[in-house]
Design an enzyme around this catalytic site. Sequence first.
Site, PDB file in Angstrom:
ATOM      1  N   ILE A  95      -0.538   7.493  -6.808  1.00 41.02           N
ATOM      2  CA  ILE A  95      -0.562   6.147  -6.255  1.00 41.02           C
ATOM      3  C   ILE A  95      -1.229   5.222  -7.278  1.00 41.02           C
ATOM      4  O   ILE A  95      -2.098   5.645  -8.038  1.00 41.02           O
ATOM      5  CB  ILE A  95      -1.299   6.139  -4.893  1.00 41.02           C
ATOM      6  CG1 ILE A  95      -1.022   4.860  -4.121  1.00 41.02           C
ATOM      7  CG2 ILE A  95      -2.781   6.370  -5.049  1.00 41.02           C
ATOM      8  CD1 ILE A  95      -1.463   4.930  -2.665  1.00 41.02           C
ATOM      9  N   CYS A 119       2.160   1.611   5.651  1.00 41.06           N
ATOM     10  CA  CYS A 119       3.192   2.226   4.827  1.00 41.06           C
ATOM     11  C   CYS A 119       4.262   2.686   5.801  1.00 41.06           C
ATOM     12  O   CYS A 119       4.311   2.198   6.930  1.00 41.06           O
ATOM     13  CB  CYS A 119       2.624   3.356   3.955  1.00 41.06           C
ATOM     14  SG  CYS A 119       1.761   4.667   4.838  1.00 41.06           S
TER      15      CYS A 119
END
Length: 182
Positions: A95, A119
């Site tokens: 990430i 998300c």
Amino acid sequence: MVNDKNTSNQDQPLRTQPNMPLVPPLNFAMVSPGVYRSGHPNRQNFPFLRKLGLKTVMYFAMEDLTPDMEQFMREEGIQTFHYRTEGNKEPFQEISTEDINHALVKLLDERSHPVLIHCLKGKHRIGCLVGCLRKIQRWSKTSIFDEYRRFADTKVLADLEFIEIFDEELVPYDRAHKPFWL
């Protein structure tokens, strides 16, 4: 409301009706006062989100927002940040630390509140973001990892490593506008 064949429910704004149940998005939870987390909301969740009075939405996914979500945020005047970042996947995909830092700067600015971070399912990418926030809040690693696991199910190793090595001291948030809970 009467629908003819030229009008669909999808084209109509979803407003709260009396006695209409308020349905939160998948994996919805309060992170701290004024900060909420979830999976990607759908039309069914809009009356619930409207009640939150959101100023900001942060979306962590490669996929575009749905047209319904884009329209909802436009109608509600919600500022949107879309972080096109993949989740952590062994061995080479991580990430974006830059995206996490940027999002934390916004999360730690009370002028952005109330804010929804989401998300697709509200598990891994948001779990990483919340875990890094918890480090700034000085939570113990055990508590951070326990909270992460409550939402994430089985995939944990790469995300927990990301949270553990994340340097919370490098997040350049504006202390003049930090929330009271920090």
